[in-house]
Design a protein around this motif. Structure first.
Motif, PDB file in Angstrom:
ATOM      1  N   TRP A 267      32.717 -28.344  -7.141  1.00 21.29           N
ATOM      2  CA  TRP A 267      31.658 -28.246  -6.127  1.00 21.29           C
ATOM      3  C   TRP A 267      30.528 -27.342  -6.583  1.00 21.29           C
ATOM      4  CZ3 TRP A 267      31.533 -31.050  -1.616  1.00 21.29           C
ATOM      5  CH2 TRP A 267      32.703 -31.768  -1.308  1.00 21.29           C
ATOM      6  N   LYS A 268      29.325 -27.654  -6.110  1.00 17.41           N
ATOM      7  CA  LYS A 268      28.161 -26.773  -6.306  1.00 17.41           C
ATOM      8  C   LYS A 268      28.012 -25.944  -5.038  1.00 17.41           C
ATOM      9  CE  LYS A 268      25.747 -30.496  -8.725  1.00 17.41           C
ATOM     10  NZ  LYS A 268      24.544 -31.341  -8.655  1.00 17.41           N
ATOM     11  N   SER A 269      27.636 -24.690  -5.237  1.00 22.82           N
ATOM     12  CA  SER A 269      27.503 -23.791  -4.093  1.00 22.82           C
ATOM     13  C   SER A 269      26.042 -23.366  -3.922  1.00 22.82           C
ATOM     14  CB  SER A 269      28.369 -22.554  -4.312  1.00 22.82           C
ATOM     15  OG  SER A 269      27.909 -21.869  -5.476  1.00 22.82           O
ATOM     16  N   CYS A 270      25.740 -22.782  -2.784  1.00 23.51           N
ATOM     17  CA  CYS A 270      24.410 -22.178  -2.582  1.00 23.51           C
ATOM     18  C   CYS A 270      24.502 -21.175  -1.442  1.00 23.51           C
ATOM     19  CB  CYS A 270      23.351 -23.253  -2.279  1.00 23.51           C
ATOM     20  SG  CYS A 270      23.514 -24.011  -0.661  1.00 23.51           S
ATOM     21  N   ASP A 271      23.464 -20.399  -1.310  1.00 20.91           N
ATOM     22  CA  ASP A 271      23.331 -19.453  -0.197  1.00 20.91           C
ATOM     23  C   ASP A 271      22.038 -19.751   0.532  1.00 20.91           C
ATOM     24  OD1 ASP A 271      25.454 -17.075  -0.509  1.00 20.91           O
ATOM     25  OD2 ASP A 271      24.796 -17.669  -2.507  1.00 20.91           O
ATOM     26  N   THR A 272      22.092 -19.749   1.859  1.00 18.65           N
ATOM     27  CA  THR A 272      20.869 -19.863   2.649  1.00 18.65           C
ATOM     28  C   THR A 272      20.791 -18.651   3.564  1.00 18.65           C
ATOM     29  OG1 THR A 272      20.872 -22.269   2.576  1.00 18.65           O
ATOM     30  CG2 THR A 272      19.584 -21.258   4.317  1.00 18.65           C
ATOM     31  N   LEU A 273      19.662 -17.967   3.502  1.00 18.67           N
ATOM     32  CA  LEU A 273      19.447 -16.781   4.332  1.00 18.67           C
ATOM     33  C   LEU A 273      18.309 -17.064   5.306  1.00 18.67           C
ATOM     34  CD1 LEU A 273      19.877 -15.857   1.113  1.00 18.67           C
ATOM     35  CD2 LEU A 273      20.011 -13.615   2.188  1.00 18.67           C
ATOM     36  N   TYR A 274      18.487 -16.617   6.536  1.00 18.10           N
ATOM     37  CA  TYR A 274      17.445 -16.799   7.562  1.00 18.10           C
ATOM     38  C   TYR A 274      16.846 -15.448   7.933  1.00 18.10           C
ATOM     39  CZ  TYR A 274      18.876 -21.652   8.287  1.00 18.10           C
ATOM     40  OH  TYR A 274      19.145 -22.989   8.122  1.00 18.10           O
ATOM     41  N   PHE A 275      15.519 -15.440   8.055  1.00 13.95           N
ATOM     42  CA  PHE A 275      14.777 -14.234   8.427  1.00 13.95           C
ATOM     43  C   PHE A 275      13.810 -14.553   9.564  1.00 13.95           C
ATOM     44  CE2 PHE A 275      15.815 -13.738   3.933  1.00 13.95           C
ATOM     45  CZ  PHE A 275      16.266 -12.426   3.857  1.00 13.95           C
ATOM     46  N   VAL A 322      20.111 -20.936  -5.154  1.00  8.16           N
ATOM     47  CA  VAL A 322      21.081 -21.797  -5.835  1.00  8.16           C
ATOM     48  C   VAL A 322      22.024 -20.977  -6.714  1.00  8.16           C
ATOM     49  CG1 VAL A 322      21.296 -23.655  -7.548  1.00  8.16           C
ATOM     50  CG2 VAL A 322      19.607 -23.841  -5.726  1.00  8.16           C
ATOM     51  N   ASP A 323      21.483 -19.945  -7.355  1.00 10.22           N
ATOM     52  CA  ASP A 323      22.289 -19.074  -8.219  1.00 10.22           C
ATOM     53  C   ASP A 323      22.091 -17.634  -7.760  1.00 10.22           C
ATOM     54  OD1 ASP A 323      23.559 -17.634 -10.190  1.00 10.22           O
ATOM     55  OD2 ASP A 323      22.171 -18.176 -11.803  1.00 10.22           O
ATOM     56  N   ASN A 324      23.117 -17.069  -7.109  1.00 11.46           N
ATOM     57  CA  ASN A 324      22.957 -15.705  -6.558  1.00 11.46           C
ATOM     58  C   ASN A 324      23.125 -14.612  -7.607  1.00 11.46           C
ATOM     59  OD1 ASN A 324      25.744 -15.459  -6.938  1.00 11.46           O
ATOM     60  ND2 ASN A 324      26.226 -15.952  -4.806  1.00 11.46           N
ATOM     61  N   PHE A 351      16.301  -9.718   8.784  1.00 14.84           N
ATOM     62  CA  PHE A 351      17.399 -10.585   8.374  1.00 14.84           C
ATOM     63  C   PHE A 351      18.186 -11.027   9.604  1.00 14.84           C
ATOM     64  CE2 PHE A 351      21.979 -10.726   7.184  1.00 14.84           C
ATOM     65  CZ  PHE A 351      21.940 -11.879   6.411  1.00 14.84           C
ATOM     66  N   ILE A 352      18.471 -12.340   9.697  1.00 14.89           N
ATOM     67  CA  ILE A 352      19.251 -12.854  10.833  1.00 14.89           C
ATOM     68  C   ILE A 352      20.668 -13.214  10.402  1.00 14.89           C
ATOM     69  CG2 ILE A 352      19.422 -14.634  12.623  1.00 14.89           C
ATOM     70  CD1 ILE A 352      16.374 -14.938  12.500  1.00 14.89           C
ATOM     71  N   LYS A 353      20.795 -14.105   9.407  1.00 21.19           N
ATOM     72  CA  LYS A 353      22.139 -14.556   9.017  1.00 21.19           C
ATOM     73  C   LYS A 353      22.113 -15.163   7.623  1.00 21.19           C
ATOM     74  CE  LYS A 353      26.036 -17.421  10.686  1.00 21.19           C
ATOM     75  NZ  LYS A 353      27.092 -16.415  10.782  1.00 21.19           N
ATOM     76  N   GLN A 354      23.229 -15.016   6.929  1.00 25.26           N
ATOM     77  CA  GLN A 354      23.404 -15.630   5.604  1.00 25.26           C
ATOM     78  C   GLN A 354      24.551 -16.639   5.666  1.00 25.26           C
ATOM     79  OE1 GLN A 354      24.306 -12.858   2.443  1.00 25.26           O
ATOM     80  NE2 GLN A 354      25.102 -14.460   1.105  1.00 25.26           N
ATOM     81  N   TYR A 355      24.299 -17.831   5.137  1.00 23.22           N
ATOM     82  CA  TYR A 355      25.354 -18.834   4.993  1.00 23.22           C
ATOM     83  C   TYR A 355      25.667 -18.974   3.513  1.00 23.22           C
ATOM     84  CZ  TYR A 355      24.470 -20.272   9.824  1.00 23.22           C
ATOM     85  OH  TYR A 355      24.331 -20.286  11.193  1.00 23.22           O
ATOM     86  N   SER A 356      26.885 -18.607   3.121  1.00 18.91           N
ATOM     87  CA  SER A 356      27.347 -18.848   1.752  1.00 18.91           C
ATOM     88  C   SER A 356      28.179 -20.117   1.801  1.00 18.91           C
ATOM     89  CB  SER A 356      28.200 -17.684   1.253  1.00 18.91           C
ATOM     90  OG  SER A 356      27.371 -16.561   1.073  1.00 18.91           O
ATOM     91  N   ILE A 357      27.748 -21.124   1.061  1.00 15.23           N
ATOM     92  CA  ILE A 357      28.367 -22.447   1.166  1.00 15.23           C
ATOM     93  C   ILE A 357      28.999 -22.800  -0.183  1.00 15.23           C
ATOM     94  CG2 ILE A 357      27.955 -24.859   1.820  1.00 15.23           C
ATOM     95  CD1 ILE A 357      25.272 -23.596   3.101  1.00 15.23           C
ATOM     96  N   PRO A 358      30.300 -22.542  -0.337  1.00 13.96           N
ATOM     97  CA  PRO A 358      30.943 -22.772  -1.638  1.00 13.96           C
ATOM     98  C   PRO A 358      31.093 -24.253  -1.981  1.00 13.96           C
ATOM     99  CG  PRO A 358      32.557 -22.026  -0.016  1.00 13.96           C
ATOM    100  CD  PRO A 358      31.220 -21.952   0.643  1.00 13.96           C
ATOM    101  N   MET A 359      31.187 -25.106  -0.941  1.00 10.52           N
ATOM    102  CA  MET A 359      31.340 -26.547  -1.174  1.00 10.52           C
ATOM    103  C   MET A 359      30.146 -27.275  -0.567  1.00 10.52           C
ATOM    104  SD  MET A 359      35.424 -26.699  -0.383  1.00 10.52           S
ATOM    105  CE  MET A 359      35.664 -28.461  -0.543  1.00 10.52           C
ATOM    106  N   ALA A 360      28.983 -27.034  -1.164  1.00 11.31           N
ATOM    107  CA  ALA A 360      27.753 -27.606  -0.613  1.00 11.31           C
ATOM    108  C   ALA A 360      27.531 -29.040  -1.075  1.00 11.31           C
ATOM    109  CB  ALA A 360      26.561 -26.734  -1.002  1.00 11.31           C
TER     110      ALA A 360
END
Length: 420
Positions: A267-275, A322-324, A351-360
Motif C-alpha cells: 500500500w501507498k500511504s499519505c498524510d492529510t492535515l487540516y488547518f 506524500v512522504d512525511n 491546526f485542526i486534525k491530521q489523518y495518517s492513512i497507511p492504506m491510501a
C-alpha cells in the motif's frame, strides 16, 4: 431455493461492497454486509469538526468515471467542481496554469505563467487530443512504463515535469517519483479531460451514503470484525460462525483467507492535515502545488473555495503530504506550517486534525481497467472485489464490486437452470 433464501455475505461496506450489494439487490437477492467500523464508506469518509467537513485524505470524484456515471446520481450529490488547473508556488510567486479550452479564465494566466516552455504547452494540447480519441481498453492494453519515462518520451521539458506533472500527479498517485504505470497516467489524464474533478457538497462520504441509502433489502452488520473466511463459513472475532452460500471479500483479503497469507497487497500511504486560516491565498477552486525539491507539502486546497453543506467561521485548508520524511507529531505539524509560510505566504493557521492513512492506495503492477465476472472467483464460494483487483481508483472499486456480484448471479442462474 428462492433467491431471498441464499445467504450472500459481503465483507466490507466500502464503495466496492456497496456496488456488489446494489447489483445483487437489483437481481432479487438479499445480501448481508459485514463492516468492521460503525458506518459505510471504507476509505471514503468525512468527519465534521468545528463545523468544517474533513474528508479522510484529500479525495475527489472524477465525473467522467464511467462506473460513477452508471451508479451515482450526480445531481443529488450536488457536485462542486474544481477548475481544470493548478496554482503553482515557485520562487515566491503564485502562477496559475490550466486548460483554457475548458475554462477561459485560465487562458491568460496559463500563457503568462513561467511554467514550462511554449513547446510544452503545445505538447499538452497534443496530449489532450490524443487521449480524447484513445479508448480505455487501448489505454490498458498498451505497454506499461513509468509515468516519468512516458512524459520524457513525449518530449516534455524537465522543468514542466518537475513544476507541474510531478507535484500534480504525485498527489493522485501518492508517490513523488512518477513511478506509477503510464496506463494510470493516461486513464486519469483522459478522465480529467472528459469531465471535472468534483466534491459532493456534503463531503466525499456522500458517495457511499447515497449508495447505501438506495439499498432496501440489504442487511448491515456494523462494528463486526471478521477473522477468517472459508468456503461456506465466515468466522467473526467473537468466534461466531456464519453459514454462507457465497462470500464477496470487498476488503484486504490476505489476512482473512489462509491461502492468501503470502500475497498481501502493498500500500501507498499519505498524510492529510487540516488547518483553519484567516485568509485565502488562492481565490479560485484550484489545487495549489509546491514543486520545490525537498518540501514536505505535495498539494494544498482551500475547501472554502467550494460550496460545502457545513462550514466553520474562517477558511479551511487541507495539506497533503506524500512522504512525511519520518517526521511525526508536533515536529511534523510545525514543519508543514513553516513551509506554508515560506512557500505560500500562509500565516496564522490553526491546526485542526491530521489523518495518517497507511492504506491510501494499492501499489499495483499490470494495471487493468476491467475483468470478467469469473475472474473475481477465488474458490467455489469466495469472490474478491475492491480496487486492488484492477487499479487504484473509485471507478475500479465500482467495477470490481459489480463483476463479483455478476459472477454469483451467473453461478446461481446456471445451477437453477440445471435443476429444471
Amino acid at each position: 431455493m428462492e433467491k431471498q433464501d441464499f445467504k450472500i455475505h459481503i465483507i466490507g461496506a466500502g464503495v466496492s461492497g456497496l456496488i456488489a450489494a446494489t447489483v445483487l439487490e437489483q437481481n432479487g437477492f438479499f445480501p448481508i454486509v459485514i463492516e468492521a467500523t460503525d458506518r459505510v464508506g471504507g476509505r471514503v469518509k468525512t468527519d465534521i469538526i468545528d463545523g468544517y467537513q474533513l474528508d479522510y485524505g484529500f479525495q475527489v470524484l472524477l465525473t467522467a468515471y464511467p462506473a460513477a456515471q452508471k451508479y451515482l446520481d450526480f445531481e443529488s450529490l450536488d457536485l462542486q467542481k474544481f477548475l481544470p488547473g493548478a496554482a503553482i508556488f515557485k520562487n515566491g510567486e503564485q502562477m496559475a496554469i490550466g486548460d483554457p479550452l475548458r475554462d477561459l479564465s485560465l487562458l491568460f494566466p496559463t500563457l503568462l505563467a513561467g511554467i514550462g516552455t511554449l513547446s510544452d504547452k503545445i505538447k499538452i494540447l497534443k496530449l489532450n487530443s490524443k487521449l480524447k480519441t484513445k479508448t480505455l481498453s487501448d489505454i490498458f492494453s498498451d505497454k506499461e512504463q513509468s509515468s516519468f519515462s512516458y512524459l520524457k518520451q513525449l518530449g516534455f521539458s524537465s522543468e514542466m515535469i518537475e513544476d507541474f506533472f510531478s507535484p500534480f500527479f504525485s498527489g493522485i498517485f501518492l508517490e513523488n517519483k512518477l513511478e506509477t504505470s503510464s496506463r494510470m497516467f493516461e486513464f486519469v489524464y483522459k478522465m480529467f479531460g472528459e469531465g471535472y474533478a468534483a466534491l459532493p457538497k456534503s463531503g466525499i462520504e456522500a458517495i457511499p451514503k447515497q449508495l447505501s441509502k438506495n439499498l432496501k433489502n440489504t442487511t448491515f452488520k456494523f462494528n463486526t470484525k471478521v477473522t477468517s473466511v472459508k468456503d461456506a463459513e465466515i468466522i467473526l472475532e467473537d468466534s461466531t460462525k456464519l453459514e454462507s452460500h457465497y462470500t464477496i471479500v470487498a476488503t484486504d483479503a490476505s489476512s482473512l483467507i489462509s491461502n492468501l497469507k503470502n500475497q498481501s497487497t502493498e500500500w501507498k500511504s499519505c498524510d492529510t492535515l487540516y488547518f483553519e486560516t484567516e485568509n485565502k491565498v488562492i481565490k479560485k477552486s484550484l489545487i495549489g502545488l509546491i514543486p520545490e525539491a525537498g518540501t514536505l507539502i505535495n498539494n494544498i486546497f482551500y475547501h472554502t473555495n467550494l460550496d460545502t453543506k457545513t462550514t466553520g467561521d474562517k477558511e479551511l485548508l487541507s495539506v497533503t503530504v506524500v512522504d512525511n520524511q519520518n517526521l511525526t507529531g508536533e515536529d511534523f505539524i510545525e514543519r508543514v506550517k513553516r513551509e506554508l509560510k515560506e512557500h505560500c505566504g500562509i500565516d496564522l493557521c490553526r491546526f485542526i486534525k491530521q489523518y495518517s492513512i497507511p492504506m491510501a492506495l494499492p501499489k499495483l503492477v499490470n494495471l487493468q481497467y476491467d475483468m470478467l465476472p469469473s475472474e473475481t472467483r477465488l474458490t467455489t464460494n469466495i469472490f474478491l472485489a475492491g480496487d486492488t483487483q484492477l487499479n487504484g481508483s473509485l471507478n475500479a472499486a465500482m467495477i470490481s464490486g459489480e463483476r463479483a456480484a455478476l459472477s454469483i448471479l451467473e453461478i446461481v442462474s446456471n445451477s437453477i437452470s440445471s435443476k429444471k
